[in-house]
Design an enzyme around this catalytic site. Structure first.
Site, PDB file in Angstrom:
ATOM      1  N   SER A 173       0.819  -1.220   0.000  1.00  0.00           N
ATOM      2  CA  SER A 173       0.000   0.000   0.000  1.00  0.00           C
ATOM      3  C   SER A 173       0.849   1.266   0.000  1.00  0.00           C
ATOM      4  O   SER A 173       1.913   1.318   0.632  1.00  0.00           O
ATOM      5  CB  SER A 173      -0.882  -0.003   1.246  1.00  0.00           C
ATOM      6  OG  SER A 173      -1.452   1.264   1.452  1.00  0.00           O
ATOM      7  N   GLU A 214       0.208   3.675   1.680  1.00  0.00           N
ATOM      8  CA  GLU A 214       0.269   4.160   3.070  1.00  0.00           C
ATOM      9  C   GLU A 214       1.651   3.888   3.667  1.00  0.00           C
ATOM     10  O   GLU A 214       2.042   4.534   4.635  1.00  0.00           O
ATOM     11  CB  GLU A 214      -0.805   3.479   3.922  1.00  0.00           C
ATOM     12  CG  GLU A 214      -2.219   3.967   3.655  1.00  0.00           C
ATOM     13  CD  GLU A 214      -2.517   5.367   4.204  1.00  0.00           C
ATOM     14  OE1 GLU A 214      -1.959   5.734   5.241  1.00  0.00           O
ATOM     15  OE2 GLU A 214      -3.299   6.087   3.563  1.00  0.00           O
ATOM     16  N   TYR A 216      -1.553   0.021  10.538  1.00  0.00           N
ATOM     17  CA  TYR A 216      -1.838  -0.627   9.244  1.00  0.00           C
ATOM     18  C   TYR A 216      -0.622  -0.535   8.335  1.00  0.00           C
ATOM     19  O   TYR A 216      -0.170  -1.533   7.755  1.00  0.00           O
ATOM     20  CB  TYR A 216      -3.049   0.057   8.593  1.00  0.00           C
ATOM     21  CG  TYR A 216      -3.262  -0.294   7.138  1.00  0.00           C
ATOM     22  CD1 TYR A 216      -3.838  -1.501   6.767  1.00  0.00           C
ATOM     23  CD2 TYR A 216      -2.875   0.592   6.111  1.00  0.00           C
ATOM     24  CE1 TYR A 216      -4.030  -1.826   5.421  1.00  0.00           C
ATOM     25  CE2 TYR A 216      -3.063   0.281   4.781  1.00  0.00           C
ATOM     26  CZ  TYR A 216      -3.640  -0.926   4.431  1.00  0.00           C
ATOM     27  OH  TYR A 216      -3.824  -1.242   3.107  1.00  0.00           O
TER      28      TYR A 216
HETATM   29  N1  LIG Z   1      -8.406  -0.143  -1.703  1.00  0.00           N
HETATM   30  C1  LIG Z   1      -7.293   0.551  -1.545  1.00  0.00           C
HETATM   31  O1  LIG Z   1      -7.273   1.784  -1.713  1.00  0.00           O
HETATM   32  C2  LIG Z   1      -6.019  -0.161  -1.208  1.00  0.00           C
HETATM   33  C3  LIG Z   1      -4.796   0.487  -1.458  1.00  0.00           C
HETATM   34  C4  LIG Z   1      -3.614  -0.196  -1.205  1.00  0.00           C
HETATM   35  C5  LIG Z   1      -3.650  -1.476  -0.685  1.00  0.00           C
HETATM   36  N2  LIG Z   1      -4.860  -2.054  -0.413  1.00  0.00           N
HETATM   37  C6  LIG Z   1      -4.859  -3.423   0.117  1.00  0.00           C
HETATM   38  O2  LIG Z   1      -5.360  -4.248  -0.920  1.00  0.00           O
HETATM   39  C7  LIG Z   1      -6.112  -5.319  -0.366  1.00  0.00           C
HETATM   40  C8  LIG Z   1      -7.504  -5.302  -0.965  1.00  0.00           C
HETATM   41  O3  LIG Z   1      -8.117  -4.049  -0.674  1.00  0.00           O
HETATM   42  P1  LIG Z   1      -9.688  -3.915  -0.603  1.00  0.00           P
HETATM   43  O4  LIG Z   1      -9.971  -2.470  -0.810  1.00  0.00           O
HETATM   44  O5  LIG Z   1     -10.329  -4.922  -1.449  1.00  0.00           O
HETATM   45  O6  LIG Z   1      -9.950  -4.261   0.952  1.00  0.00           O
HETATM   46  P2  LIG Z   1     -11.252  -4.853   1.641  1.00  0.00           P
HETATM   47  O7  LIG Z   1     -12.466  -4.569   0.806  1.00  0.00           O
HETATM   48  O8  LIG Z   1     -11.246  -4.392   3.054  1.00  0.00           O
HETATM   49  O9  LIG Z   1     -11.010  -6.437   1.603  1.00  0.00           O
HETATM   50  C9  LIG Z   1     -10.191  -7.078   2.538  1.00  0.00           C
HETATM   51  C10 LIG Z   1     -10.419  -8.563   2.419  1.00  0.00           C
HETATM   52  O10 LIG Z   1      -9.601  -9.240   3.378  1.00  0.00           O
HETATM   53  C11 LIG Z   1     -10.421 -10.209   4.031  1.00  0.00           C
HETATM   54  N3  LIG Z   1      -9.864 -10.551   5.343  1.00  0.00           N
HETATM   55  C12 LIG Z   1      -9.654  -9.746   6.404  1.00  0.00           C
HETATM   56  N4  LIG Z   1      -9.119 -10.434   7.412  1.00  0.00           N
HETATM   57  C13 LIG Z   1      -9.010 -11.727   6.974  1.00  0.00           C
HETATM   58  C14 LIG Z   1      -8.547 -12.923   7.566  1.00  0.00           C
HETATM   59  N5  LIG Z   1      -8.083 -12.938   8.816  1.00  0.00           N
HETATM   60  N6  LIG Z   1      -8.555 -14.047   6.833  1.00  0.00           N
HETATM   61  C15 LIG Z   1      -9.025 -14.056   5.553  1.00  0.00           C
HETATM   62  N7  LIG Z   1      -9.496 -12.949   4.950  1.00  0.00           N
HETATM   63  C16 LIG Z   1      -9.483 -11.803   5.649  1.00  0.00           C
HETATM   64  C17 LIG Z   1     -11.782  -9.536   4.129  1.00  0.00           C
HETATM   65  O11 LIG Z   1     -12.769 -10.481   4.448  1.00  0.00           O
HETATM   66  P3  LIG Z   1     -14.230 -10.034   4.977  1.00  0.00           P
HETATM   67  O12 LIG Z   1     -15.037  -9.710   3.742  1.00  0.00           O
HETATM   68  O13 LIG Z   1     -14.709 -11.230   5.700  1.00  0.00           O
HETATM   69  O14 LIG Z   1     -14.035  -8.828   5.854  1.00  0.00           O
HETATM   70  C18 LIG Z   1     -11.879  -9.003   2.707  1.00  0.00           C
HETATM   71  O15 LIG Z   1     -12.232 -10.021   1.830  1.00  0.00           O
HETATM   72  C19 LIG Z   1      -6.067  -5.135   1.130  1.00  0.00           C
HETATM   73  O16 LIG Z   1      -4.995  -5.901   1.626  1.00  0.00           O
HETATM   74  C20 LIG Z   1      -5.772  -3.669   1.305  1.00  0.00           C
HETATM   75  O17 LIG Z   1      -5.128  -3.410   2.536  1.00  0.00           O
HETATM   76  C21 LIG Z   1      -6.030  -1.433  -0.679  1.00  0.00           C
END
Ligand SMILES: NC(=O)c1ccc[n+]([C@@H]2O[C@H](COP(=O)([O-])OP(=O)(O)OC[C@H]3O[C@@H](n4cnc5c(N)ncnc54)[C@H](OP(=O)(O)O)[C@@H]3O)[C@@H](O)[C@H]2O)c1
Length: 375
Positions: free
Chosen positions: A148, A150, A197
């Site tokens: 990320s 971040e 985070y």
């Molecule tokens: N969106 C952004 O702007 C951004 C930018 C940079 C990096 N990222 C990273 O990219 C990834 C995807 O982002 P996103 O926006 O799709 O995030 P998100 O919508 O919050 O999705 C996170 C996923 O991780 C799952 N999860 C959380 N804890 C878990 C565990 N202990 N075991 C298995 N699954 C687990 C969640 O499951 P539940 O549905 O059950 O909660 C969800 O499916 C994340 O790692 C995020 O930190 C995101």
């Protein structure tokens, strides 16, 4: 070549778009969802019944469960390759493992630092270890980690003085004495994470590099800047804004929207564009890290004005909008400014973002308006 993908975090915003993208490319997709007391599959329910898609249960914080899921996916990839040999010759089985699972909310990570570290750092380590222990040649199993922007955190603050002036909970950056070039973050920018985070993501990022260098794993980190969409989680500021604006468009008398720091600048793209980059990284000759972004930055204030504009407002400043600044919504430590430079991804991957800022905001607002109308 027959290809199988294993996606941790399939139920999230990116997981759902990545699944659609890979199914469109003919992949067999195995999505890992964690067990929850209420359904968490809303973003992928429309894919139920797809013959090439299946969901399995697993939790990235549980090493035994991760290792079982990875081993089973490798068996599936192998069997799929054996079946495909009858139709066409192939170089060998291929399993692509995407780790998108994390506690992904920055402000929540201040309230849950240990859980954030377990899901976001140790979860990644569990997946890396499970792949290493498969002990198969690196071209057969490839790994993507969701790093990320971040992680850059306050990197700019070390190079330039940012003067903050607090008045009634609002922060104004009076001057940013940076050159234009310094205002970007690319693969060589130092990291200075500002939240539990970001620290957990950085630890995972280094683990990926270590497993690549020490064990020869094909492992990539995508350093993704913020990306949003109609499927963005409702507690994130962009979605909070577009959901509010959709309701306001139907009822101007609703309570004002409460927001924190409007001056934070972010490089916002659309998630659908960004999952294409994840896939491209795993199609290269070797594992590497890439910054993925639009190269533009906008403040939360600009996002807010664009969202109201999409709903028909002609307001030119936030003061004339139904918005209240609530200092309790500030993070204990803020990241003031993120803006990426994705020249390397453009050059090596042939990737570029397609959805411009205004369209991203419009799509989110219109989608929430449709949802509001459906009640
Ligand atoms: N969106 C952004 O702007 C951004 C930018 C940079 C990096 N990222 C990273 O990219 C990834 C995807 O982002 P996103 O926006 O799709 O995030 P998100 O919508 O919050 O999705 C996170 C996923 O991780 C799952 N999860 C959380 N804890 C878990 C565990 N202990 N075991 C298995 N699954 C687990 C969640 O499951 P539940 O549905 O059950 O909660 C969800 O499916 C994340 O790692 C995020 O930190 C995101």
């Amino acid at each position: 070549m027959s290809k199988t993908a294993l996606i941790f975090g399939v139920t999230g915003q990116d997981g759902s778009y990545l699944t659609e993208h890979l199914l469109g490319l003919g992949y067999h997709v195995i999505g890992v969802r964690r067990r929850t007391s209420v359904p968490n599959t809303g973003r992928v329910d429309h894919l139920a019944g797809e013959p090439l898609f299946k969901l399995v249960c697993g939790d990235v914080t549980d090493a035994a469960s991760v290792s079982h899921v990875v081993w089973q996916a490798w068996q599936d990839a192998y069997m799929e390759w054996r079946r495909s040999l009858q139709i066409r010759p192939s170089e060998g089985p291929r399993l692509e493992v995407y780790n998108l699972a994390a506690q992904s909310h920055v402000k929540a990570s201040f309230d849950e630092p240990l859980h954030t570290t377990q899901a976001t750092y140790l979860g990644c380590l569990n997946v890396l270890e499970a792949i290493r222990r498969l002990d198969v040649r690196q071209e057969h199993v490839r790994f993507y980690q969701a790093s990320s922007s971040e992680m850059f955190g306050a990197a700019f603050d070390t190079r330039a003085r940012v003067i903050e002036e607090c008045s009634e909970g609002a922060i104004h950056w009076k001057s940013m004495s940076l050159t234009e070039r310094e205002r970007y973050q690319d693969e060589s920018t130092p990291f200075l994470p500002c939240s539990p985070y970001a620290i957990a993501k950085l630890a995972a990022h280094h683990a990926v590099r270590l497993y690549r260098d020490a064990y020869g794993l094909f492992a990539c980190s995508g350093i993704l800047h913020n990306h949003e969409s109609e499927r963005r989680g409702e507690e994130f500021v962009t979605r909070k804004i577009t959901k509010y604006v959709a309701r306001w468009a139907r009822d101007k008398s609703i309570e004002p929207l409460r927001l924190g720091n409007l001056n934070a600048s972010r490089d916002w793209g659309h998630a659908e564009d960004y999952v294409r980059a994840m896939h491209l990284m795993l199609q290269q000759e070797k594992g590497d890290d890439f910054v993925i972004c639009t190269g533009e930055t906008h403040t939360v204030r600009e996002f807010l004005l664009a969202a109201f504009k999409a709903a028909g407002s002609e307001a030119e400043n936030v003061e004339s909008l139904p918005v209240v600044i609530d200092s309790s919504l500030y993070r204990p430590s803020e990241v003031p400014y993120l803006r990426g430079d994705c020249s390397k991804a453009k050059r090596v991957l042939g990737w570029k973002p397609e959805v411009p800022f205004e369209e991203l905001v419009r799509r989110m607002v219109y989608s929430d308006m449709r949802a509001t109308d459906r009640g």
